[in-house]
Design a protein around this motif. Structure first.
Motif, PDB file in Angstrom:
ATOM      1  N   THR A   9      16.961  18.375 -61.068  1.00 24.23           N
ATOM      2  CA  THR A   9      15.330  19.331 -61.499  1.00 24.23           C
ATOM      3  C   THR A   9      15.898  19.874 -62.174  1.00 24.23           C
ATOM      4  O   THR A   9      14.482  20.045 -63.163  1.00 24.23           O
ATOM      5  CB  THR A   9      15.303  20.173 -60.608  1.00 24.23           C
ATOM      6  N   VAL A  88       8.923  10.226 -65.649  1.00 18.31           N
ATOM      7  CA  VAL A  88       9.046  11.359 -63.950  1.00 18.31           C
ATOM      8  C   VAL A  88      10.130  10.810 -63.479  1.00 18.31           C
ATOM      9  O   VAL A  88      10.948  10.993 -62.215  1.00 18.31           O
ATOM     10  CB  VAL A  88       8.094  12.566 -63.332  1.00 18.31           C
ATOM     11  N   LEU A  92      13.256  10.951 -59.237  1.00 15.25           N
ATOM     12  CA  LEU A  92      12.698  11.393 -57.900  1.00 15.25           C
ATOM     13  C   LEU A  92      12.814   9.906 -56.995  1.00 15.25           C
ATOM     14  O   LEU A  92      13.059   8.476 -57.216  1.00 15.25           O
ATOM     15  CB  LEU A  92      11.329  11.761 -57.963  1.00 15.25           C
ATOM     16  N   GLN A  96       8.756  11.060 -53.698  1.00 19.61           N
ATOM     17  CA  GLN A  96       7.649  12.429 -54.564  1.00 19.61           C
ATOM     18  C   GLN A  96       7.654  12.027 -55.093  1.00 19.61           C
ATOM     19  O   GLN A  96       6.507  12.465 -56.216  1.00 19.61           O
ATOM     20  CB  GLN A  96       9.321  12.589 -55.459  1.00 19.61           C
ATOM     21  N   ALA A  97       8.044  10.645 -56.036  1.00 23.95           N
ATOM     22  CA  ALA A  97       7.259  10.264 -57.274  1.00 23.95           C
ATOM     23  C   ALA A  97       6.212   9.987 -56.292  1.00 23.95           C
ATOM     24  O   ALA A  97       4.489  10.356 -58.143  1.00 23.95           O
ATOM     25  CB  ALA A  97       7.699   9.049 -57.423  1.00 23.95           C
ATOM     26  N   ALA A 100       4.332  13.603 -56.939  1.00 16.63           N
ATOM     27  CA  ALA A 100       4.029  13.904 -58.305  1.00 16.63           C
ATOM     28  C   ALA A 100       2.984  13.382 -59.085  1.00 16.63           C
ATOM     29  O   ALA A 100       2.314  14.412 -60.129  1.00 16.63           O
ATOM     30  CB  ALA A 100       5.541  14.066 -59.515  1.00 16.63           C
ATOM     31  N   THR A 101       2.910  12.067 -58.877  1.00 12.80           N
ATOM     32  CA  THR A 101       1.233  11.884 -59.720  1.00 12.80           C
ATOM     33  C   THR A 101       0.303  12.248 -59.451  1.00 12.80           C
ATOM     34  O   THR A 101      -0.178  11.989 -59.873  1.00 12.80           O
ATOM     35  CB  THR A 101       2.330   9.605 -58.704  1.00 12.80           C
ATOM     36  N   SER A 104      -0.170  15.666 -60.729  1.00 10.55           N
ATOM     37  CA  SER A 104      -0.322  15.446 -62.066  1.00 10.55           C
ATOM     38  C   SER A 104      -2.147  15.172 -62.462  1.00 10.55           C
ATOM     39  O   SER A 104      -2.150  15.462 -63.464  1.00 10.55           O
ATOM     40  CB  SER A 104       0.709  14.413 -63.013  1.00 10.55           C
ATOM     41  N   THR A 161       4.033  17.803 -61.894  1.00  8.86           N
ATOM     42  CA  THR A 161       5.659  17.575 -61.180  1.00  8.86           C
ATOM     43  C   THR A 161       6.088  19.335 -60.775  1.00  8.86           C
ATOM     44  O   THR A 161       6.715  18.599 -60.094  1.00  8.86           O
ATOM     45  CB  THR A 161       6.103  17.375 -62.496  1.00  8.86           C
ATOM     46  N   THR A 162       5.912  19.853 -61.532  1.00  9.18           N
ATOM     47  CA  THR A 162       6.614  21.467 -61.109  1.00  9.18           C
ATOM     48  C   THR A 162       5.695  21.742 -59.987  1.00  9.18           C
ATOM     49  O   THR A 162       6.505  22.467 -58.425  1.00  9.18           O
ATOM     50  CB  THR A 162       6.348  22.427 -62.109  1.00  9.18           C
ATOM     51  N   SER A 164       4.910  19.837 -57.530  1.00 12.47           N
ATOM     52  CA  SER A 164       5.009  18.722 -56.097  1.00 12.47           C
ATOM     53  C   SER A 164       6.500  18.912 -55.928  1.00 12.47           C
ATOM     54  O   SER A 164       7.133  19.197 -55.139  1.00 12.47           O
ATOM     55  CB  SER A 164       5.013  17.480 -56.899  1.00 12.47           C
ATOM     56  N   LEU A 165       7.559  19.179 -57.001  1.00 13.41           N
ATOM     57  CA  LEU A 165       8.920  20.427 -56.322  1.00 13.41           C
ATOM     58  C   LEU A 165       8.529  20.951 -56.003  1.00 13.41           C
ATOM     59  O   LEU A 165      10.290  21.599 -55.728  1.00 13.41           O
ATOM     60  CB  LEU A 165       9.411  19.092 -57.838  1.00 13.41           C
TER      61      LEU A 165
END
Length: 171
Positions: A9, A88, A92, A96-97, A100-101, A104, A161-162, A164-165
């Motif tokens: 990460t 990214v 993941l 998670q992708a 994150a998408t 974003s 992304t930050t 989402s994680l």
């Protein structure tokens, strides 16, 4: 989160930070940075979970790439942003992708709205969009409008992304 997960990460966020700085300064994301990130992300997936992990990373990268590719094909995204989102995804899982998408894209919308408000051009932009809907055709923004300027979308990818994680980072 395991120490390996933390390292992965941290590496991803560092690469995204470098991409965001480059995008802010030059409106370009170096292909070498993206290639390095893809390689490190997929290698990390393989190291953590073997071929299954590699497959997950590849699928996640393709999902993120594909969703942003649709925006690129309609003129709403630059190619570097599409490749960056694939990078990214390589770090993941497919779930998670997707998150994150989506995060974003939301971050990009919020960044764009913030720029419009900051420059006092929200009303002007809404009027142009209203005219587009009535005319059923695209009306490009004037060169003086913030909407007509390059948008460093790597910043939105970093923020999304930050976000989402963040639940996994135990902040």
């Amino acid at each position: 989160m395991s120490s390996q997960g933390w390292i992965s990460t941290l590496l991803l966020l560092t690469l995204l930070g470098l991409a965001a700085i480059s995008d802010l300064r030059r409106h370009r994301i170096p292909n070498l940075l993206i290639l390095l990130g893809l390689t490190l992300g997929l290698a990390g997936q393989f190291f953590a979970s073997g071929l299954a992990g590699l497959g997950q990373g590849m699928l996640a990268g393709l999902i993120a790439f594909g969703l942003f590719l649709l925006l690129y094909l309609t003129g709403g995204m630059a190619a570097g942003d599409v490749k960056l989102m694939a990078m990214v995804g390589a770090f993941l899982t497919p779930q998670q992708a997707l998150l994150a998408t989506a995060a974003s894209l939301i971050a990009g919308g919020l960044c764009g709205l913030t720029l419009l408000l900051w420059h006092g051009q929200l009303r002007q932009t809404l009027v142009r969009y209203g005219a587009m809907f009535r005319a059923h055709s695209y009306l490009p923004p004037a060169s003086s409008e913030v909407a007509g300027q390059p948008f460093p979308y790597a910043v939105a990818i970093l923020l999304g992304t930050t976000a989402s994680l963040s639940s996994q980072l135990n902040f």
